[in-house]
Design a protein around this motif. Structure first.
Motif, PDB file in Angstrom:
ATOM      1  N   LEU A 115       0.841  -1.207   0.000  1.00  0.00           N
ATOM      2  CA  LEU A 115       0.000   0.000   0.000  1.00  0.00           C
ATOM      3  C   LEU A 115       0.873   1.254   0.000  1.00  0.00           C
ATOM      4  O   LEU A 115       0.571   2.234  -0.676  1.00  0.00           O
ATOM      5  N   ILE A 163       0.288   5.222  -0.154  1.00  0.00           N
ATOM      6  CA  ILE A 163      -0.602   5.480   0.978  1.00  0.00           C
ATOM      7  C   ILE A 163       0.251   5.450   2.243  1.00  0.00           C
ATOM      8  O   ILE A 163       0.932   4.452   2.514  1.00  0.00           O
ATOM      9  N   LEU A 169      -9.378  -0.338   6.630  1.00  0.00           N
ATOM     10  CA  LEU A 169      -8.965  -1.600   5.994  1.00  0.00           C
ATOM     11  C   LEU A 169      -8.979  -2.713   7.034  1.00  0.00           C
ATOM     12  O   LEU A 169      -8.453  -2.545   8.136  1.00  0.00           O
ATOM     13  N   ALA A 175     -11.164  -3.124   1.872  1.00  0.00           N
ATOM     14  CA  ALA A 175     -10.722  -1.737   1.984  1.00  0.00           C
ATOM     15  C   ALA A 175     -11.918  -0.823   1.765  1.00  0.00           C
ATOM     16  O   ALA A 175     -12.710  -1.034   0.843  1.00  0.00           O
ATOM     17  N   THR A 176     -12.053   0.180   2.630  1.00  0.00           N
ATOM     18  CA  THR A 176     -13.155   1.135   2.495  1.00  0.00           C
ATOM     19  C   THR A 176     -12.615   2.456   1.971  1.00  0.00           C
ATOM     20  O   THR A 176     -11.623   2.974   2.500  1.00  0.00           O
ATOM     21  N   PHE A 177     -13.264   2.964   0.942  1.00  0.00           N
ATOM     22  CA  PHE A 177     -12.863   4.253   0.373  1.00  0.00           C
ATOM     23  C   PHE A 177     -14.017   5.255   0.537  1.00  0.00           C
ATOM     24  O   PHE A 177     -15.171   4.902   0.329  1.00  0.00           O
ATOM     25  N   TYR A 219     -13.854  -2.357  -1.342  1.00  0.00           N
ATOM     26  CA  TYR A 219     -13.050  -3.087  -2.317  1.00  0.00           C
ATOM     27  C   TYR A 219     -12.554  -4.350  -1.621  1.00  0.00           C
ATOM     28  O   TYR A 219     -11.780  -4.268  -0.669  1.00  0.00           O
ATOM     29  N   ALA A 237      -6.029   1.430  -5.524  1.00  0.00           N
ATOM     30  CA  ALA A 237      -6.196   2.451  -4.473  1.00  0.00           C
ATOM     31  C   ALA A 237      -5.508   3.751  -4.895  1.00  0.00           C
ATOM     32  O   ALA A 237      -6.032   4.847  -4.643  1.00  0.00           O
ATOM     33  N   GLU A 275     -10.353   8.454  -0.696  1.00  0.00           N
ATOM     34  CA  GLU A 275      -9.312   8.145   0.282  1.00  0.00           C
ATOM     35  C   GLU A 275      -9.566   6.775   0.914  1.00  0.00           C
ATOM     36  O   GLU A 275     -10.723   6.415   1.184  1.00  0.00           O
ATOM     37  N   LEU A 276      -8.483   6.041   1.137  1.00  0.00           N
ATOM     38  CA  LEU A 276      -8.597   4.767   1.864  1.00  0.00           C
ATOM     39  C   LEU A 276      -8.840   5.109   3.335  1.00  0.00           C
ATOM     40  O   LEU A 276      -7.943   5.565   4.032  1.00  0.00           O
ATOM     41  N   ILE A 290      -3.896   5.303   7.038  1.00  0.00           N
ATOM     42  CA  ILE A 290      -5.277   4.847   6.800  1.00  0.00           C
ATOM     43  C   ILE A 290      -6.092   5.506   7.902  1.00  0.00           C
ATOM     44  O   ILE A 290      -5.854   5.243   9.093  1.00  0.00           O
TER      45      ILE A 290
END
Ligand SMILES: C[S@@+](CC[C@H](N)C(=O)[O-])C[C@H]1O[C@@H](n2cnc3c(N)ncnc32)[C@H](O)[C@@H]1O
Length: 417
Positions: free
Chosen positions: A110, A116, A396, A412-414, A371, A383, A392-393, A119
């Motif tokens: 990541l 990234i 996770l 993964a949540t965006f 995702y 990502a 944005e991530l 997070i």
């Protein structure tokens, strides 16, 4: 003069292994080359034999042949076929160290590929923690696999493929497979076949390749057929024995729960599930949005899409489209995405790619994207693209759904930044 054949395998070289890399290897440096070495552990001094090279020899691949200074995390592999069978590459690593290994590799990916660094507000190397998913009565990382693809050799023995070749490796059992399928390893099978085994509510089911062809079976209690019924997220799911379904016994429930928490779907929401398989996430989220909402599921495989339609038949708000996601996006899917409140995507190992990511990122009304990723490198690439589009991530979760191998599954949540 010696010919190549007479030269034999390359001599083993001494290497000191640094951290873990993607794909189950550790990194080492020697002779102006970066080595990716399998069968070792970070910090070990080993003798390793080169198995390949690229980049004019600046990248080399090797297997450990002798451990000179073992790590405290080295254990005796639980399977006698470890190292020959291509299935599990971390059997020599203590289970807790496997989780740390996978956390580090995913965080590195990541950071390096996805650019990234945090997070939420947590540094990426602290935020990524691969969680164990224990199964009652089973040792850590073992006995989880409910779905297998095997071949039979000339003697009809069940085999996996070898590590670096198409060689068939006959196995007397498989430590990562659920107990209910172990009897299959002692069964007598037709020689030269490809078989799919799956565990369903009816017990063990076997199918031959191509799907639907009868596979001779000599295992008491096993059935032969193209389909299997499984329970997950409080529902029954019809699937193809040889088709995609999350392999770990607890994976469907764990992932549905993680996706639900990531997206928090509300009554009346519009949900889109890309790469839906037989409809797992569309079904689970579609039930929550109710008849005032909608769940649109897109799947490329004709058979899986047909099964998804059957699985979602009792949800009038659900619709399944059989299409390649990229083509679907290009042919009007973007308009559907424009009215989605939440989006799930669970692409194959290669990831979703630029066209699909751009279309998802342009989903103007969407609050969140979940995702589901089985490849950290692909997740990181996608990502990075979502980041360029202003997503944005924000969270996770990563799960060890592939004990004894380097693979990991992440949700993964965006959210818009
Ligand atoms: C990782 S599986 C996820 C399935 C489902 N979400 C689940 O958890 O059971 C990926 C799915 O994407 C499908 N697929 C792969 N490439 C595709 C593409 N280009 N377009 C549409 N579907 C695709 C595969 O057939 C497979 O069902």
């Amino acid at each position: 003069m010696r010919t190549d054949d007479e030269a034999g395998p390359p001599a083993a070289v001494e290497l000191t292994l640094a951290g873990p890399a993607a794909g189950g290897a550790c990194v080492a440096h020697r002779d102006d080359a970066t080595w990716f070495v399998r069968g070792g552990l970070p910090g070990e001094r080993v003798m390793a034999r080169q198995t390949g090279a690229k980049g004019r020899g600046r990248i080399r691949f090797a297997d450990v042949v002798e451990v000179l200074t073992p790590s405290a995390d080295r254990v005796v592999p639980p399977c006698p076929a470890a190292g020959r069978c291509g299935g599990c590459d971390l059997q020599h690593v203590a289970y807790g160290a496997q989780l740390r290994w996978k956390s580090q590799v995913l965080a590195d990916q990541l950071q390096r590929i996805g650019r990234i660094s945090t997070i939420g507000s947590v540094p990426v190397h602290e935020a990524v923690v691969v969680e164990a998913v224990p199964l009652p009565g089973r040792p850590d990382g073992l006995g989880w696999r409910t779905r297998l693809a095997l071949s039979t050799d000339e003697a009809g023995r069940p085999c996996f493929h070898g590590r670096h070749s198409d060689e068939l490796v006959a196995v007397p059992g498989c430590v990562v497979t659920v107990p209910e399928l172990q009897a299959g390893f002692a069964g007598r099978w037709a020689p030269g076949r490809r078989l799919a085994w799956a565990l369903g509510e009816q017990g063990a089911v076997v199918d031959g390749e191509p799907a639907g062809s009868a596979a001779p079976v000599a295992v008491p209690g096993w059935t032969v057929g193209p389909t299997v019924v499984r329970q997950a997220a409080g529902c029954s799911w019809l699937g193809a024995v040889g088709g995609f379904w999350q392999a770990h016994a607890a994976a469907p429930d764990v992932l549905v729960d993680a996706v639900r928490r990531a997206l928090a779907p509300a009554s009346g929401d519009s949900v889109i599930d890309l790469y839906c398989g037989v409809g797992l996430f569309a079904g689970a989220l579609g039930a929550e949005v109710g008849e005032g909402g909608s769940a649109l599921a897109v799947e490329g495989d004709r058979r899986a899409a047909r099964l998804a339609r059957r699985n979602l038949a009792d949800l009038p708000q659900a619709r399944v489209v059989q299409a390649d996601v990229q083509r679907w996006v290009a042919k009007g899917g973007s308009r559907a995405l424009a009215t989605a409140d939440v989006v799930v995507l669970d692409p194959p190992r290669a990831g979703a790619g630029a066209a699909v990511v751009s279309a998802v990122a342009a989903a103007g009304r969407a609050r969140a994207v979940a995702y589901v990723a089985c490849d950290g490198g692909s997740l990181a690439r996608d990502a990075a693209m979502l980041g360029q589009h202003g997503w944005e991530l924000s969270g996770l979760r990563a799960f060890d759904l592939f004990g004894m191998s380097h693979h990991v599954e992440a949700v993964a949540t965006f959210r818009r930044s």
